[in-house]
Design a protein around this motif. Sequence first.
Motif, mmCIF file in Angstrom:
data_model
loop_
_atom_site.group_PDB
_atom_site.id
_atom_site.type_symbol
_atom_site.label_atom_id
_atom_site.label_comp_id
_atom_site.label_asym_id
_atom_site.label_seq_id
_atom_site.Cartn_x
_atom_site.Cartn_y
_atom_site.Cartn_z
ATOM 1 N N GLU A 137 0.826 -1.212 0.000
ATOM 2 C CA GLU A 137 0.000 0.000 0.000
ATOM 3 C C GLU A 137 0.861 1.264 0.000
ATOM 4 O O GLU A 137 0.570 2.229 -0.713
ATOM 5 C CB GLU A 137 -0.936 -0.002 1.206
ATOM 6 N N LEU A 138 1.902 1.273 0.789
ATOM 7 C CA LEU A 138 2.766 2.451 0.859
ATOM 8 C C LEU A 138 3.436 2.727 -0.482
ATOM 9 O O LEU A 138 3.524 3.880 -0.924
ATOM 10 C CB LEU A 138 3.829 2.257 1.945
ATOM 11 N N VAL A 139 3.887 1.676 -1.144
ATOM 12 C CA VAL A 139 4.533 1.848 -2.441
ATOM 13 C C VAL A 139 3.524 2.288 -3.489
ATOM 14 O O VAL A 139 3.754 3.263 -4.237
ATOM 15 C CB VAL A 139 5.229 0.548 -2.881
ATOM 16 N N ALA A 140 2.382 1.614 -3.536
ATOM 17 C CA ALA A 140 1.384 1.897 -4.575
ATOM 18 C C ALA A 140 0.819 3.309 -4.448
ATOM 19 O O ALA A 140 0.688 4.032 -5.446
ATOM 20 C CB ALA A 140 0.271 0.861 -4.514
ATOM 21 N N GLU A 141 0.458 3.714 -3.231
ATOM 22 C CA GLU A 141 -0.165 5.022 -3.048
ATOM 23 C C GLU A 141 0.816 6.148 -3.339
ATOM 24 O O GLU A 141 0.460 7.146 -3.981
ATOM 25 C CB GLU A 141 -0.707 5.143 -1.619
ATOM 26 N N ASN A 142 2.051 6.027 -2.894
ATOM 27 C CA ASN A 142 3.024 7.078 -3.178
ATOM 28 C C ASN A 142 3.351 7.145 -4.666
ATOM 29 O O ASN A 142 3.628 8.230 -5.195
ATOM 30 C CB ASN A 142 4.296 6.863 -2.354
ATOM 31 N N LYS A 143 3.286 6.011 -5.334
ATOM 32 C CA LYS A 143 3.537 5.992 -6.775
ATOM 33 C C LYS A 143 2.478 6.773 -7.529
ATOM 34 O O LYS A 143 2.757 7.413 -8.549
ATOM 35 C CB LYS A 143 3.596 4.543 -7.270
ATOM 36 N N GLU A 144 1.260 6.747 -7.024
ATOM 37 C CA GLU A 144 0.152 7.437 -7.683
ATOM 38 C C GLU A 144 0.181 8.945 -7.459
ATOM 39 O O GLU A 144 -0.453 9.694 -8.201
ATOM 40 C CB GLU A 144 -1.181 6.873 -7.178
ATOM 41 N N ARG A 145 0.893 9.407 -6.440
ATOM 42 C CA ARG A 145 0.907 10.832 -6.115
ATOM 43 C C ARG A 145 2.018 11.555 -6.867
ATOM 44 O O ARG A 145 3.104 11.011 -7.045
ATOM 45 C CB ARG A 145 1.084 11.024 -4.601
ATOM 46 N N ASP A 146 1.732 12.797 -7.287
ATOM 47 C CA ASP A 146 2.765 13.579 -7.959
ATOM 48 C C ASP A 146 3.496 14.451 -6.946
ATOM 49 O O ASP A 146 3.233 14.392 -5.745
ATOM 50 C CB ASP A 146 2.176 14.417 -9.090
ATOM 51 N N ARG A 147 4.405 15.282 -7.424
ATOM 52 C CA ARG A 147 5.235 16.090 -6.536
ATOM 53 C C ARG A 147 4.454 17.178 -5.812
ATOM 54 O O ARG A 147 4.956 17.756 -4.847
ATOM 55 C CB ARG A 147 6.389 16.710 -7.322
ATOM 56 N N HIS A 148 3.254 17.468 -6.271
ATOM 57 C CA HIS A 148 2.456 18.500 -5.616
ATOM 58 C C HIS A 148 1.631 17.936 -4.462
ATOM 59 O O HIS A 148 1.071 18.695 -3.670
ATOM 60 C CB HIS A 148 1.530 19.171 -6.632
ATOM 61 N N ALA A 149 1.548 16.613 -4.358
ATOM 62 C CA ALA A 149 0.779 15.971 -3.295
ATOM 63 C C ALA A 149 1.704 15.635 -2.128
ATOM 64 O O ALA A 149 2.906 15.434 -2.309
ATOM 65 C CB ALA A 149 0.128 14.699 -3.815
#
Length: 882
Positions: A137-149
């Motif tokens: 979950e930690l890997v997947a969710e951070n992968k989906e977020r861009d630099r502004h999130a």
Amino acid sequence: MTTEETRIAEDREHKAYWKRWGSYLSERQWGTVREDYSATGDAWEYFTHDQARSRAYRWGEDGIAGISDNHQRLCFAIALWNEQDSILKERLFGLTGKEGNHGEDVKEYYFYLDNTPTHSYMKYLYKYPQTAFPYTELVAENKERDRHAPEYELLDTGVFEQNRYFDVVVEYAKAAPEDILIRISITNKGSEAKPIHLLPTLWFRNTWSWNHDEQKPTLQLTHSDEKLSIVEADHPILGKRSLYCHGTPELLFTENETNNERLFDVANSSHYVKDGINNYLIHNQKSAVNPDKIGTKAAPHYQLLINAGETKVVKLRLCDTSEFIQPFGLEFDQIFAQRITEADEFYNRICPFEISEDERNIQRQAFAGMLWSKQFYYYVVQEWINGDLAKPVPPSERKQGRNIDWQHLFNEDIISMPDKWEYPWYAAWDLAFHLVPLAMIDPDFAKQQLDRLTREWYMHPNGQIPAYEWALSDVNPPVHAWAAMRVYQIEKKMYGRCDRKFLERVFQKLLLNFTWWVNRKDVDGKNVFQGGFLGLDNIGVFDRSAPLPGGGQISQADGTSWMGMYCLNLLAIALELAIELPVYEDIASKFFEHFLYIADAINHLGSDQTELWDETDGFFYDVLHCSSRNQLRVKVRSMVGLIPLFAITTIEPETLSKLPNFKRRLEWFIRNRPELKQNVACMETPGVGEKRLLSIVNSDKLRRILQKMLDESEFLSEYGIRAISRYHAEHPYILNIDGQEYRVDYEPGESSTAMFGGNSNWRGPIWFPVNYLIIESLQKFHFYLGDNFKIECPTNSGKMLNLWDVSTELSRRQIAIFLKDASGKRPVYNNAEMFQNHPDWSDLILFYEYFNGDRGSGIGASHQTGWTGLVAKLIQQCGEYQ
């Protein structure tokens, strides 16, 4: 002298080796340059977290709350299993540089609660979820977020809701240098009974798999009854040690060797491999551990069922004897109580001033973090490039790859790390700042660090100091002379010792480094320097270390100012040495002269449009020299324009009276080279008490710079000085070169640019090292200008302060990042509800890499006590002078 100081003295005098064992284990060895043997140099991908439990390391070891000897031959750390995780929790998890939306980042909650310089007492807290750790979950969710999130953190996953976690407290107390008591206390913070498996693990660093003639050490069970078990460690160099295990745990043995079958589909050299205990416990592979109870990795297996709110304690003892009759008798807890009392006495001696309990708690944890962040660091570049005799030859690309020009480098020492998970490698300019708080508690170690960095097996033959393992040739600010003098002064003030031999030894090597700077970074020989990014990462419009778009070069206000500061630092050291060794008067004269040339250049070089000083704005800027011969000021209001404040020193009249030859030479120079003193604060004008001043910035420029620096709509935040002025929030700086737009916006928090990696940000946040140097520089200006020189602080407030009071105000703003405010909240944690309101979290302090320029919330590496540990010195200073 406190008991801890006596131990430090015994270690210094080689009467007892109290520092042989300490918290020297890394918290991440995977994903490092040292372990990267790829053709592409992609360290994160070559050796991953998933591989780490199965693959033997070449250059070091990692673990949770771990210790080792000073050559990391034998290691100890804890492993845990909550019966929910898919793997044994043997090491801390985090995202790689590519996985995080703001760069690499540890995704665990652990805290350095206490430590002493000799590691006679150490305390560490790890918060372990009772539900399955959300790796995917930690890997997947951070992968989906861009630099502004924002980053997606472990708390965001909900695994700590309803207190469904264990507090695991690991404590060490030394009964003697080779007798280490270990107490592991596990508390169930949840509302129902939960099982937990504790595996305190002892293992040897693998030194035998790389060369054919290396003798292999052994661990074996030598005693077991209904009260205790003993594991004997036998190493050909370290000798024998025994691990006493209280109670009747099952003893599990395997080898610290790679599981080639799992990773590479190749037959294993041994039936028992590094992940054997993991496979035995998690996958019920009974044959994965050695029934003969022998190997190079071993762990007692404690199966605990802990009721809600209950604490269970496991005791162990690691020592150099196997003859204890009652290793866990009354003496065991008495020693812990005694070492805790001694630690309290030591830290009360360090800071005897009246400060709040909250400040004392912050300072104590800052010191603890500094000491827990000492790490065994092993890196021999020539061997790393050429490979090992017992292993395949590395890819040929390595012969032209990373660090190829540093084959002399041979590092095998205990070194202060910025952050043992995110930055488990020394960084040259970070290390200089570490030494200020370290000198307060252990000047011997602080001096040793500077000494190591300037030795021939570290420093390049050309005089360059190694930056960090990712790029040893990168250029960091030359702050090591400053650090050497500060360590010397702190030891003199706090301990009454003047170690001139140390000062002279480091000074001689820094002369080589200074020469390297002059020869390599002053391209035109005009005393204006082009150092590159100089540790300020993305503060510029473009990467200042890379070839510039359209060609050309940058004359750097900060590079030139750092060199002015370097001159004055070396001058100060030379003057101190000259009091007993007159030959240093000549060298002092040389640095005085060189400083005047640099100060003249930064103030007067070029036409009105190409000087680094902008008279209209009252600020220093970089100047871009394009290949088309166009020149322009890069008018970004940033820390680049404040760094000229750092180039300052004052000289006491008694110093001049003791050094008549130096005084005569400088007076000759002033009389005969009057053009160099124009608009440069120099020694000709006496100040308060007849002090003398050398500074790039005179009083008029000082006022103009401070008007911007102390303006809350520009640099001044509630929590310190921002890296870039808030002016650029409404007025971004935009530069067009060859049809390409380059720009700088004010970004108070995480970076939105990939320059220097996702977690680099000097475009608005607050950074402790440069703030500390600003504070120190203002104090030096006050020494010279006195109470009558006042400035409006904040600008437009109508409140006039002398410069010492301004420095105190900035110190208090920095400290306020961590202090509870009137509402009981710590700015460092912003909206993190658990840290702000939960009684079991609210007094735990994380020392982040940098801080939001508007809110003061922590960003970047969460355990960079390294330079953020400077808060310990600021607390002491405020306590001393309040």
